[in-house]
Design a protein around this motif. Structure first.
Motif, PDB file in Angstrom:
ATOM      1  N   SER A 245       0.789  -1.056  -0.036  1.00 46.52           N
ATOM      2  CA  SER A 245       0.128   0.020  -0.030  1.00 46.52           C
ATOM      3  C   SER A 245       0.822   1.228  -0.067  1.00 46.52           C
ATOM      4  O   SER A 245       0.396   2.166  -0.486  1.00 46.52           O
ATOM      5  N   LEU A 246       2.028   1.134   0.581  1.00 44.29           N
ATOM      6  CA  LEU A 246       2.942   2.455   0.579  1.00 44.29           C
ATOM      7  C   LEU A 246       3.375   2.658  -0.908  1.00 44.29           C
ATOM      8  O   LEU A 246       3.688   3.888  -1.206  1.00 44.29           O
ATOM      9  N   VAL A 247       3.905   1.663  -1.732  1.00 43.19           N
ATOM     10  CA  VAL A 247       4.407   2.116  -3.121  1.00 43.19           C
ATOM     11  C   VAL A 247       3.314   2.924  -3.679  1.00 43.19           C
ATOM     12  O   VAL A 247       3.922   3.678  -4.307  1.00 43.19           O
ATOM     13  N   PRO A 248       2.154   2.512  -3.945  1.00 40.35           N
ATOM     14  CA  PRO A 248       1.131   3.468  -4.619  1.00 40.35           C
ATOM     15  C   PRO A 248       1.107   4.789  -4.206  1.00 40.35           C
ATOM     16  O   PRO A 248       0.940   5.827  -4.817  1.00 40.35           O
ATOM     17  N   TRP A 249       1.193   4.674  -2.886  1.00 37.77           N
ATOM     18  CA  TRP A 249       0.914   6.241  -1.948  1.00 37.77           C
ATOM     19  C   TRP A 249       2.329   6.582  -2.371  1.00 37.77           C
ATOM     20  O   TRP A 249       2.158   8.135  -2.664  1.00 37.77           O
ATOM     21  N   LEU A 250       3.456   6.303  -2.492  1.00 42.61           N
ATOM     22  CA  LEU A 250       4.590   7.354  -2.757  1.00 42.61           C
ATOM     23  C   LEU A 250       4.407   7.757  -4.203  1.00 42.61           C
ATOM     24  O   LEU A 250       4.643   8.781  -4.574  1.00 42.61           O
ATOM     25  N   ALA A 251       4.098   6.782  -5.277  1.00 38.77           N
ATOM     26  CA  ALA A 251       3.763   7.186  -6.571  1.00 38.77           C
ATOM     27  C   ALA A 251       2.670   8.404  -6.808  1.00 38.77           C
ATOM     28  O   ALA A 251       3.000   9.362  -7.278  1.00 38.77           O
ATOM     29  N   SER A 252       1.549   8.133  -5.830  1.00 37.36           N
ATOM     30  CA  SER A 252       0.778   9.092  -5.888  1.00 37.36           C
ATOM     31  C   SER A 252       1.066  10.367  -5.321  1.00 37.36           C
ATOM     32  O   SER A 252       0.702  11.729  -5.688  1.00 37.36           O
ATOM     33  N   THR A 253       1.887  10.503  -4.386  1.00 34.44           N
ATOM     34  CA  THR A 253       2.729  11.582  -3.643  1.00 34.44           C
ATOM     35  C   THR A 253       3.239  12.516  -4.655  1.00 34.44           C
ATOM     36  O   THR A 253       3.132  13.606  -4.701  1.00 34.44           O
ATOM     37  N   ALA A 254       3.992  11.267  -5.380  1.00 35.53           N
ATOM     38  CA  ALA A 254       4.903  12.279  -6.617  1.00 35.53           C
ATOM     39  C   ALA A 254       3.842  12.593  -7.514  1.00 35.53           C
ATOM     40  O   ALA A 254       4.200  14.077  -7.973  1.00 35.53           O
ATOM     41  N   LEU A 255       2.778  11.923  -7.925  1.00 32.50           N
ATOM     42  CA  LEU A 255       1.817  12.554  -8.877  1.00 32.50           C
ATOM     43  C   LEU A 255       1.058  13.889  -8.660  1.00 32.50           C
ATOM     44  O   LEU A 255       1.021  14.706  -9.485  1.00 32.50           O
ATOM     45  N   LEU A 256       0.713  13.852  -7.394  1.00 38.71           N
ATOM     46  CA  LEU A 256       0.168  14.849  -6.759  1.00 38.71           C
ATOM     47  C   LEU A 256       0.830  16.320  -6.949  1.00 38.71           C
ATOM     48  O   LEU A 256       0.308  17.304  -7.294  1.00 38.71           O
ATOM     49  N   HIS A 257       2.237  16.053  -6.646  1.00 36.43           N
ATOM     50  CA  HIS A 257       3.167  17.358  -6.893  1.00 36.43           C
ATOM     51  C   HIS A 257       3.590  17.520  -8.249  1.00 36.43           C
ATOM     52  O   HIS A 257       3.783  18.701  -8.558  1.00 36.43           O
ATOM     53  N   SER A 258       3.709  16.425  -9.028  1.00 30.88           N
ATOM     54  CA  SER A 258       4.427  16.911 -10.403  1.00 30.88           C
ATOM     55  C   SER A 258       2.911  17.450 -11.247  1.00 30.88           C
ATOM     56  O   SER A 258       3.256  18.221 -11.971  1.00 30.88           O
ATOM     57  N   THR A 272       4.104  13.522 -15.568  1.00 32.38           N
ATOM     58  CA  THR A 272       2.947  13.678 -14.820  1.00 32.38           C
ATOM     59  C   THR A 272       2.061  12.406 -15.381  1.00 32.38           C
ATOM     60  O   THR A 272       1.568  11.587 -14.698  1.00 32.38           O
ATOM     61  N   ALA A 273       1.764  12.223 -16.813  1.00 30.60           N
ATOM     62  CA  ALA A 273       1.100  11.164 -17.314  1.00 30.60           C
ATOM     63  C   ALA A 273       1.803   9.801 -17.084  1.00 30.60           C
ATOM     64  O   ALA A 273       0.951   9.039 -16.631  1.00 30.60           O
ATOM     65  N   LEU A 274       3.224   9.531 -16.907  1.00 34.31           N
ATOM     66  CA  LEU A 274       3.523   8.490 -16.374  1.00 34.31           C
ATOM     67  C   LEU A 274       3.438   8.280 -15.287  1.00 34.31           C
ATOM     68  O   LEU A 274       3.129   6.768 -14.913  1.00 34.31           O
ATOM     69  N   LEU A 275       3.411   9.173 -14.296  1.00 29.78           N
ATOM     70  CA  LEU A 275       3.036   9.048 -12.762  1.00 29.78           C
ATOM     71  C   LEU A 275       1.652   8.491 -12.477  1.00 29.78           C
ATOM     72  O   LEU A 275       1.305   7.747 -11.716  1.00 29.78           O
ATOM     73  N   ALA A 276       0.874   9.032 -13.513  1.00 28.20           N
ATOM     74  CA  ALA A 276      -0.669   8.479 -13.407  1.00 28.20           C
ATOM     75  C   ALA A 276      -0.889   7.026 -13.807  1.00 28.20           C
ATOM     76  O   ALA A 276      -1.476   6.593 -13.129  1.00 28.20           O
ATOM     77  N   ILE A 277      -0.054   6.814 -14.853  1.00 29.39           N
ATOM     78  CA  ILE A 277      -0.089   5.316 -15.030  1.00 29.39           C
ATOM     79  C   ILE A 277       0.392   4.470 -14.112  1.00 29.39           C
ATOM     80  O   ILE A 277       0.001   3.486 -13.701  1.00 29.39           O
ATOM     81  N   LEU A 278       1.637   4.921 -13.584  1.00 25.91           N
ATOM     82  CA  LEU A 278       2.310   4.119 -12.499  1.00 25.91           C
ATOM     83  C   LEU A 278       1.596   4.074 -11.179  1.00 25.91           C
ATOM     84  O   LEU A 278       1.747   3.035 -10.730  1.00 25.91           O
ATOM     85  N   THR A 279       0.799   4.872 -10.779  1.00 26.94           N
ATOM     86  CA  THR A 279       0.056   5.016  -9.620  1.00 26.94           C
ATOM     87  C   THR A 279      -0.896   3.859  -9.529  1.00 26.94           C
ATOM     88  O   THR A 279      -1.017   3.029  -8.660  1.00 26.94           O
ATOM     89  N   PHE A 280      -1.794   3.563 -10.717  1.00 30.79           N
ATOM     90  CA  PHE A 280      -2.733   2.581 -10.749  1.00 30.79           C
ATOM     91  C   PHE A 280      -1.945   1.427 -11.011  1.00 30.79           C
ATOM     92  O   PHE A 280      -2.593   0.505 -10.484  1.00 30.79           O
ATOM     93  N   THR A 281      -1.057   1.154 -11.686  1.00 25.39           N
ATOM     94  CA  THR A 281      -0.524   0.123 -12.171  1.00 25.39           C
ATOM     95  C   THR A 281       0.044  -0.684 -10.715  1.00 25.39           C
ATOM     96  O   THR A 281       0.055  -1.958 -10.560  1.00 25.39           O
ATOM     97  N   THR A 282       0.867   0.199  -9.987  1.00 22.25           N
ATOM     98  CA  THR A 282       1.348  -0.248  -8.675  1.00 22.25           C
ATOM     99  C   THR A 282       0.248  -0.735  -7.650  1.00 22.25           C
ATOM    100  O   THR A 282       0.275  -1.401  -6.754  1.00 22.25           O
ATOM    101  N   SER A 283      -0.883   0.023  -7.775  1.00 17.45           N
ATOM    102  CA  SER A 283      -2.100  -0.326  -6.965  1.00 17.45           C
ATOM    103  C   SER A 283      -2.498  -1.728  -7.438  1.00 17.45           C
ATOM    104  O   SER A 283      -2.884  -2.556  -6.374  1.00 17.45           O
TER     105      SER A 283
END
Lengths: 625, 171
Positions: A245-258, A272-283
């Motif tokens: 659960s921490l991995v998507p949290w870190l990705a989404s925190t990065a996304l939020l800021h970028s 930003t687009a890459l992080l949006a994809i990464l956040t959900f795939t890590t979820s």
């Protein structure tokens, strides 16, 4: 009967979902812009999944043991609250919840102010996700499977899982995890239609904060549960499922800021687009790791390689197409992707890099042992030492950038004001740190650096608040960052200054260790709804402070299990934590575990502040700059 | 980099990730249940959990009339559920209990026993899960009854009162 209705609702939802995808595709190829039908179908899918969910809750509430999931996970003697929460405490039920949240986000998104073409392509992508998971649910993990003849009684639920926090934390985590699906779909739609622009960032920001806030609440509640219930005196165990659960949290925190950077500077849209994809795939990866039983942990569900294989295949297909769209429609920023180094944008991106580094560290720590085990049959264990050694030094650097980022401008650099700010903050931080260490009377370099830089951030935030003409401006960010500073401060103090006492003790006896005195006064018995309880009363003295703690042993009736209930006295400066060990009755003595955990309350307060910041951002969007 | 190369890299990457997890998923199946009932106890040698200087082997129990062998781990929630029944087998029925601590962290395992009780006469550390493979264990918890060096009974999953009765009846 309920089972038949439930099953039918799921199948109707699947058919409607098919129809929606078909109808949208027809529209798309004929280049028509008539989306009314898609809109209604989208609602209907949500309604029928919701109906199935309610029917499942109902089966659990009335203890319908003809339903396999209810039989395996519930019991007629359980309190109603736990009967209901039991419905998502198992694999099948949690998948229904997963799909329901996908559908609800899809419906909510249809109300957003996004342009129709973009909006309905997002809903189309979202419904492809719904399709994958509905098929998975209906064909491999049907929650309405019937058992005949109907058993008279269920198999119960593990009492350690009968806890209000544990019952409500999965739904929060899921809203977080699954909430990122809508950002994922929106990002794919934006990329595909080449509308990944400033407007996209603006429209996505609210959804990102909503999902991020829920994920933070979910992780926070899970951590509080671990602290109060697991009885090992900690709040984060680097358990693989916690990490998932921490991995998507870190990705989404990065996304939020970028995303903020993209919105303000019209740059780095591809990132930003890459992080949006990464956040959900890590979820999704997290879901796969938990559901497939690959991870050994307190959270492990039953091993089922077939289910695991299906989810794995789905993740691969989804990731492939997502990254394919990303590659083919790589978003180009209208401005060159260059920033002045001493600007807010570049500081945000530096911290983005830290977030990705943390993400990699946590992912490697979680996956590498599995990797070694599977390929070389070697077994290693990755523990807190690994994470602390790799994360702590970089968190300290992150804090510095976090402190200065908001104080810098987006486009221009004022050297004087930066130097002034550094001197001002450093001076105030040094004075505060000296006072704190004078009081602590304990010193180590890493502890000092951790304390120093977390105070540095806190002071920088306070200065920033005073500089604002209107306090409410940037309130969300300031509260969240302030909370983060307190969180890191409390974690460092807690990690370095916790104390533990393990001793045998009998009634009437008093034990003294340093400033702490433990007196075992007496034993009482009591009866709960589904358990019997033996309570020990202890008088604790710490310096001038004296109070009672009453840990207990509980015997649950179904299934028969004895648990040790901790007793905790929280004060502003630390928690006193007492538990009875179940075993070791040495004659008339029992073994007790006593912990003094400094600043525990502040860990919870700081997480609440971070969440509160998120909530303010959701409800007072217009006031943010 | 052209799109083609990027897409090829993406595909290779995803295929590798898929293969890796697929292998992990399949490796779970190496622990498929084998019928060991009626067979002799497989040979094993493990680190002794309670005494690091000695090892635990199948020879240690070959002379015992009846041995209850239980696979457990501190990370396993059902193991918590069945633990009181292991305590009962020890205290009430005085059976000889051997615990096999499966893929576990020693300090967590100790905490687990401190908290819930230690019914075991001997504990071996099966840190790589090899002994579990020799026994053809399905998962944990899992319990075997060995009588005169032959496996006579096996139960997959947490113990319950009926299984306890069945085990006691074997005495």
């Amino acid at each position: 009967m309920i089972g038949t209705f439930g099953n039918s609702s799921l199948i109707i939802a699947l058919l409607l979902n098919f129809y929606l995808l078909f109808s949208y595709s027809l529209n798309f190829f004929k280049k028509k812009n008539n989306f009314q039908k898609v809109r209604y179908l989208n609602f209907l899918v949500t309604v029928f999944v919701f109906l199935a969910f309610i029917l499942l809750l109902w089966s659990f509430a009335i203890s319908d043991f003809s339903n396999t999931a209810v039989y395996q996970n519930s019991h007629s003697q359980k309190p109603l609250f736990y009967k209901i929460s039991g419905s998502w405490g198992n694999h099948e039920g949690s998948m229904v919840l997963f799909i329901l949240i996908l559908a609800i986000f899809s419906s909510l998104f249809s109300f957003s102010g996004v342009r129709d073409n973009l909006k309905y392509l997002t809903i189309f992508f979202q419904n492809i996700l719904i399709l994958f998971f509905l098929i998975f649910l209906i064909f491999t993990s049907n929650p309405f499977d019937v058992i005949r003849p109907t058993p008279a009684e269920g198999l119960g639920l593990n009492p350690i899982l009968q806890d209000p926090l544990l019952s409500i934390h999965p739904p929060f985590l899921y809203v977080g995890y699954v909430g990122f699906s809508i950002i994922f779909s929106f990002a794919l739609a934006g990329l595909y239609l080449e509308e990944f622009t400033k407007l996209w960032s603006k429209q996505a920001s609210l959804w990102i904060v909503i999902a991020w806030t829920f994920l933070t609440v979910g992780i926070g509640l899970g951590s509080i549960w671990a602290y109060y219930e697991l009885g090992w005196g900690g709040f984060w165990f680097w358990d693989p499922v916690e990490n998932a659960s921490l991995v998507p949290w870190l990705a989404s925190t990065a996304l939020l800021h970028s995303n903020i950077t993209s919105m303000k500077t019209e740059k780095f849209f591809s990132w930003t687009a890459l992080l949006a994809i990464l956040t959900f795939t890590t979820s999704l990866l997290g879901t796969f790791l938990v559901r497939s039983g690959i991870l050994n942990s307190v959270h492990a569900f039953a091993n089922d390689p077939d289910r695991g294989l299906y989810i794995l295949a789905v993740i691969m297909i989804i990731s492939f197409f997502a990254f394919l769209i990303f590659i083919l429609k790589f978003p180009k920023s209208p401005m060159p992707n260059v920033l002045i180094f001493w600007s807010r944008g570049s500081f945000i991106l530096i911290n983005n890099c830290f977030m990705i580094f943390f993400l990699v560290v946590v992912m490697v720590g979680t996956l590498y042992p599995i990797f070694l085990d599977a390929l070389f049959e070697k077994s290693i264990s990755v523990g807190p030492n690994y994470y602390n050694a790799l994360l702590a030094p970089f968190v300290i650097v992150l804090l510095w950038f976090m402190a200065h980022g908001p104080l810098l401008e987006w486009y221009k650099f004022n050297k004087q004001s930066l130097i002034k700010a550094i001197l001002q903050i450093s001076f105030l931080t040094l004075v505060s740190s000296i006072i704190i260490f004078f009081y602590l009377k304990d010193f180590s370099l890493l502890l000092f650096l951790g304390v120093f830089f977390s105070i540095y951030l806190i002071i920088a935030v306070i200065i920033d608040v005073f500089k604002q003409k209107i306090i409410s401006k940037n309130l969300a960010r300031n509260i969240s960052h302030f909370g983060f500073g307190i969180l890191v401060f409390s974690i460092f103090i807690n990690a370095y200054l916790s104390k533990e006492i393990n001793v045998p003790i009998k009634v009437g006896q008093t034990i003294k260790q340093n400033a702490i005195e433990i007196q075992f006064k007496n034993i009482l018995k009591s009866q709960g709804k589904n358990f019997e309880e033996i309570i020990g009363n202890f008088l604790i003295k710490d310096g001038t402070r004296a109070f009672e703690l009453s840990p207990s042993l509980r015997k649950y009736l179904q299934p028969v299990q004895v648990t040790s209930e901790t007793s905790i006295k929280s004060t502003l400066f630390g928690d006193y934590y007492l538990a009875i060990n179940l075993s070791e009755f040495e004659g008339d003595k029992i073994m007790i575990r006593f912990y003094h955990k400094p600043l525990m309350l502040w860990i919870w307060i700081s997480i609440s502040l971070i969440i509160f910041g998120g909530l303010i951002r959701i409800f007072r969007k217009q006031n943010e700059s | 980099m052209s799109h083609k190369i990027r897409i090829i890299i993406l595909s290779i990457l995803l295929i590798l990730i898929f293969l890796f997890f697929y292998k992990v998923l399949l490796s779970e199946k190496t622990y498929q249940p084998r019928s060991m009932i009626g067979k002799s106890v497989p040979e094993f040698s493990m680190e002794n959990f309670k005494d690091i200087n000695r090892r635990i082997t199948n020879q240690d129990f070959s002379t015992k009339e009846i041995v209850v062998l239980n696979f457990w781990a501190s990370w396993c929630v059902p193991c918590r559920i069945e633990h009181p029944m292991l305590n009962e087998l020890k205290k009430k029925y005085k059976l000889f209990l051997v615990g096999i601590n499966y893929k576990d962290n020693a300090s967590n395992a100790k905490k687990f026993l401190n908290e819930l009780g230690d019914p075991f006469d001997a504990i071996g550390s099966d840190s790589k899960g090899e002994v579990a493979i020799h026994f053809g264990a399905y998962g944990i918890p899992e319990t075997y009854v060995i009588k005169k060096n032959k496996i006579v009974f096996r139960h997959i999953g947490p113990l319950n009162q009926d299984v306890v009765k069945a085990i006691v009846a074997l005495k």
